[in-house]
Every structure is written in structure tokens, then in C-alpha cells.
Scaffold this motif. Structure first.
Motif, mmCIF file in Angstrom:
data_model
loop_
_atom_site.group_PDB
_atom_site.id
_atom_site.type_symbol
_atom_site.label_atom_id
_atom_site.label_comp_id
_atom_site.label_asym_id
_atom_site.label_seq_id
_atom_site.Cartn_x
_atom_site.Cartn_y
_atom_site.Cartn_z
ATOM 1 N N GLU A 1 1.966 -13.484 -3.114
ATOM 2 C CA GLU A 1 2.932 -12.873 -2.184
ATOM 3 C C GLU A 1 2.402 -11.566 -1.603
ATOM 4 N N LEU A 2 1.727 -10.753 -2.442
ATOM 5 C CA LEU A 2 1.170 -9.491 -1.940
ATOM 6 C C LEU A 2 0.116 -9.767 -0.867
ATOM 7 N N ALA A 3 -0.683 -10.823 -1.080
ATOM 8 C CA ALA A 3 -1.735 -11.160 -0.107
ATOM 9 C C ALA A 3 -1.140 -11.597 1.228
ATOM 10 N N GLU A 4 0.060 -12.136 1.183
ATOM 11 C CA GLU A 4 0.688 -12.623 2.421
ATOM 12 C C GLU A 4 1.349 -11.496 3.233
ATOM 13 N N THR B 1 0.749 -5.203 4.989
ATOM 14 C CA THR B 1 0.271 -3.948 4.384
ATOM 15 C C THR B 1 0.867 -3.771 2.989
ATOM 16 N N PRO B 2 0.319 -4.496 1.991
ATOM 17 C CA PRO B 2 0.836 -4.322 0.630
ATOM 18 C C PRO B 2 0.526 -2.908 0.130
ATOM 19 N N ASP B 3 1.446 -2.333 -0.640
ATOM 20 C CA ASP B 3 1.242 -0.979 -1.163
ATOM 21 C C ASP B 3 0.527 -1.058 -2.507
ATOM 22 N N LEU B 4 -0.781 -0.887 -2.454
ATOM 23 C CA LEU B 4 -1.596 -1.037 -3.672
ATOM 24 C C LEU B 4 -2.120 0.301 -4.190
ATOM 25 N N ALA B 5 -1.555 1.411 -3.682
ATOM 26 C CA ALA B 5 -2.083 2.735 -4.050
ATOM 27 C C ALA B 5 -2.039 2.956 -5.562
ATOM 28 N N ALA C 1 -11.689 -7.707 -7.792
ATOM 29 C CA ALA C 1 -11.738 -8.932 -6.980
ATOM 30 C C ALA C 1 -10.330 -9.408 -6.608
ATOM 31 N N VAL C 2 -9.378 -9.236 -7.523
ATOM 32 C CA VAL C 2 -7.987 -9.591 -7.223
ATOM 33 C C VAL C 2 -7.472 -8.723 -6.080
ATOM 34 N N VAL C 3 -7.679 -7.393 -6.201
ATOM 35 C CA VAL C 3 -7.196 -6.473 -5.169
ATOM 36 C C VAL C 3 -7.890 -6.751 -3.828
ATOM 37 N N ALA C 4 -9.191 -7.075 -3.887
ATOM 38 C CA ALA C 4 -9.933 -7.377 -2.651
ATOM 39 C C ALA C 4 -9.344 -8.611 -1.955
ATOM 40 N N GLY D 1 -5.928 -10.629 2.527
ATOM 41 C CA GLY D 1 -4.878 -11.562 2.933
ATOM 42 C C GLY D 1 -5.148 -12.986 2.508
ATOM 43 N N ASP D 2 -6.006 -13.156 1.482
ATOM 44 C CA ASP D 2 -6.361 -14.500 1.013
ATOM 45 C C ASP D 2 -5.515 -14.843 -0.217
ATOM 46 N N ALA D 3 -4.352 -15.440 0.038
ATOM 47 C CA ALA D 3 -3.395 -15.696 -1.046
ATOM 48 C C ALA D 3 -3.946 -16.660 -2.091
ATOM 49 N N ASP D 4 -4.655 -17.706 -1.643
ATOM 50 C CA ASP D 4 -5.209 -18.681 -2.600
ATOM 51 C C ASP D 4 -6.197 -18.008 -3.544
ATOM 52 N N ALA D 5 -7.089 -17.187 -2.979
ATOM 53 C CA ALA D 5 -8.080 -16.496 -3.818
ATOM 54 C C ALA D 5 -7.388 -15.510 -4.754
ATOM 55 N N ALA D 6 -6.377 -14.797 -4.255
ATOM 56 C CA ALA D 6 -5.664 -13.828 -5.092
ATOM 57 C C ALA D 6 -5.032 -14.531 -6.292
#
Length: 233
Positions: free
Chosen positions: A113-116, A119-123, A200-203, A208-213
Motif C-alpha cells: 500500500e505504501l508503494a502505491e 508520496t509515502p511518509d518514510l522519514a 531494499a524494501v524502502v527503495a 512505487g513497485d508494490a510487488d517488489a515491496a
């Protein structure tokens, strides 16, 4: 008193006061120092308990000093909140395999969901990744930051139920991660791999690659479990 036990003591103390009506919405909690002294636990344990209460929506904390400092009660535990607080207290007794399966379901969903989002807030999550790069960390400190990183992703999702559940499972997650340390022969190599997997998860989320995330967080969680709990399968 172990640190886990200590913050549970704080949690149970505040929960019982709320349920018995000695603390009500609008009341202020005593400060960290006073709670620490009254209950005979360290201030870090008080902070951890307050953080859980805040995630569960029972209190709001405010920095600073003076009459408005500290935490204010904003809700009384309803059935659901009380259940979540008990979940937090019970989590270390759950079967590890059940915690892992639940994490795989929840965290894969969160990462996807974050990848989709545009601008996810990952700070907060990224600050924890930087903290985990510090060479002076003990394995226990690293794993505490690691558990906090996974909770930060849940918080970034904005889903209050997932966030509260992850907060509830936190002691169980940290507990089995610590227990697994005994089966790791080369901690520097393992911790370097875990740090790389987190990045790698955050990247993938950033790209925006939900499958990879989803795949990366799934493999990260199941990989540590497979490496450290071979006998438990």
C-alpha cells in the motif's frame, strides 16, 4: 526486573487506573520521573509504555515543561482498546510461528500500500535505518531499532488497526528476534544483510513497485525466521 516486564508494569498500572475511573479523559499523567520513581522502573520503560498508550489512542504526549507538559488522557479503554493492551502484554507468550505468519500478512499489505502512494511518509523509517548503521550497536540495541523500523512502516500506512496490532506484537517480535541471536554464528554478516534488506524494501516503496515491496518484506521476515528458528518448524 527485565525491561519488557518493566514497561508492562507501567502499562498495567495506567490501564487499571483508567478502568477503575481514577484517571479520566482530560486528566494529566504524572511526569516520566514521577512514574519511574512510583513504580520502581527505568524512565526508558516508562517512555515505552507511554508510546504504546499513545499508539492505542489513549493518551497524547506533549514535549516541554510546565503545567501542560507530559501526557493527557484522551480516552478510556473500551473493550477493543483493552483487548489490544492485553495483546501487548500477552504477545511474548504467542507461538513464534503465529507471530511470523501475522507479520507476513500485515507487513506485506503495508509495504504494498505504501508503494502505491505518490508520496509515502518514510522519514521516521529512514531515520531508524540510519540509526541501525551505527557500528557501536549491540545486537539487542540493533534488534530494538529493527522492531521500531517495522512499526514505523505500519504507522506510515495510517491504518490505526494495523499500527495498534503491530505495536501489540512488538514485544513478541523483539523477543523471538533476540532468542534467535543464539543461532547466528556471524552477527556482523547477518546484521549487514538485514540492513540491506530494509533499504531494499524502502527503495521498492520509493520506486512505487508494490510487488517488489511486498516480496522483499516477505522474504526479509521469513528469512530471519528460517535462519534462526530451524528447530521450531
Amino acid at each position: 526486573m527485565s525491561e519488557t516486564r518493566a514497561w508492562r508494569t507501567v502499562l498495567e498500572h495506567i490501564e487499571s487506573q483508567l478502568i477503575e475511573g481514577r484517571l479520566r479523559p482530560g486528566d494529566r499523567l504524572p511526569g516520566e520521573r514521577a512514574l519511574s520513581a512510583d513504580l520502581g522502573v527505568g524512565r526508558s520503560s516508562v517512555r515505552e509504555a507511554l508510546r504504546v498508550l499513545e499508539v492505542l489512542g489513549l493518551i497524547r504526549t506533549q514535549a516541554g515543561s510546565g503545567p501542560n507538559a507530559g501526557a493527557i488522557i484522551i480516552a478510556t479503554p473500551s473493550g477493543g482498546m483493552s483487548t489490544l493492551m492485553r495483546l501487548q502484554v500477552a504477545a511474548s507468550g504467542f507461538p513464534v510461528a503465529d507471530i511470523v505468519r501475522t507479520r507476513l500478512l500485515l507487513e506485506s499489505t503495508v509495504a504494498g500500500e505504501l508503494a502505491e502512494r505518490s508520496t509515502p511518509d518514510l522519514a521516521a523509517a529512514e531515520r531508524l535505518l540510519d540509526a541501525m548503521d551505527s557500528p557501536g550497536l549491540t545486537p539487542a540495541e540493533f534488534l530494538a531499532l529493527d522492531a521500531e523500523f517495522h512499526l514505523a512502516l505500519a504507522e506510515a500506512s495510517g491504518n490505526q488497526v494495523i499500527t495498534a496490532t503491530m505495536a501489540g506484537l512488538r514485544s513478541g517480535i523483539e523477543g523471538y528476534a533476540l532468542e534467535g541471536l543464539a543461532r547466528i554464528d556471524d552477527w556482523p554478516t547477518t546484521s549487514a544483510r538485514l540492513r540491506g534488506e530494509h533499504r531494499a524494501v524502502v527503495a521498492a516503496i520509493r520506486a512505487g513497485d508494490a510487488d517488489a515491496a511486498r516480496t522483499r518484506i516477505h522474504d526479509h521476515i521469513s528469512g530471519y525466521y528460517a535462519e534462526t528458528f530451524v528447530d521450531h518448524h
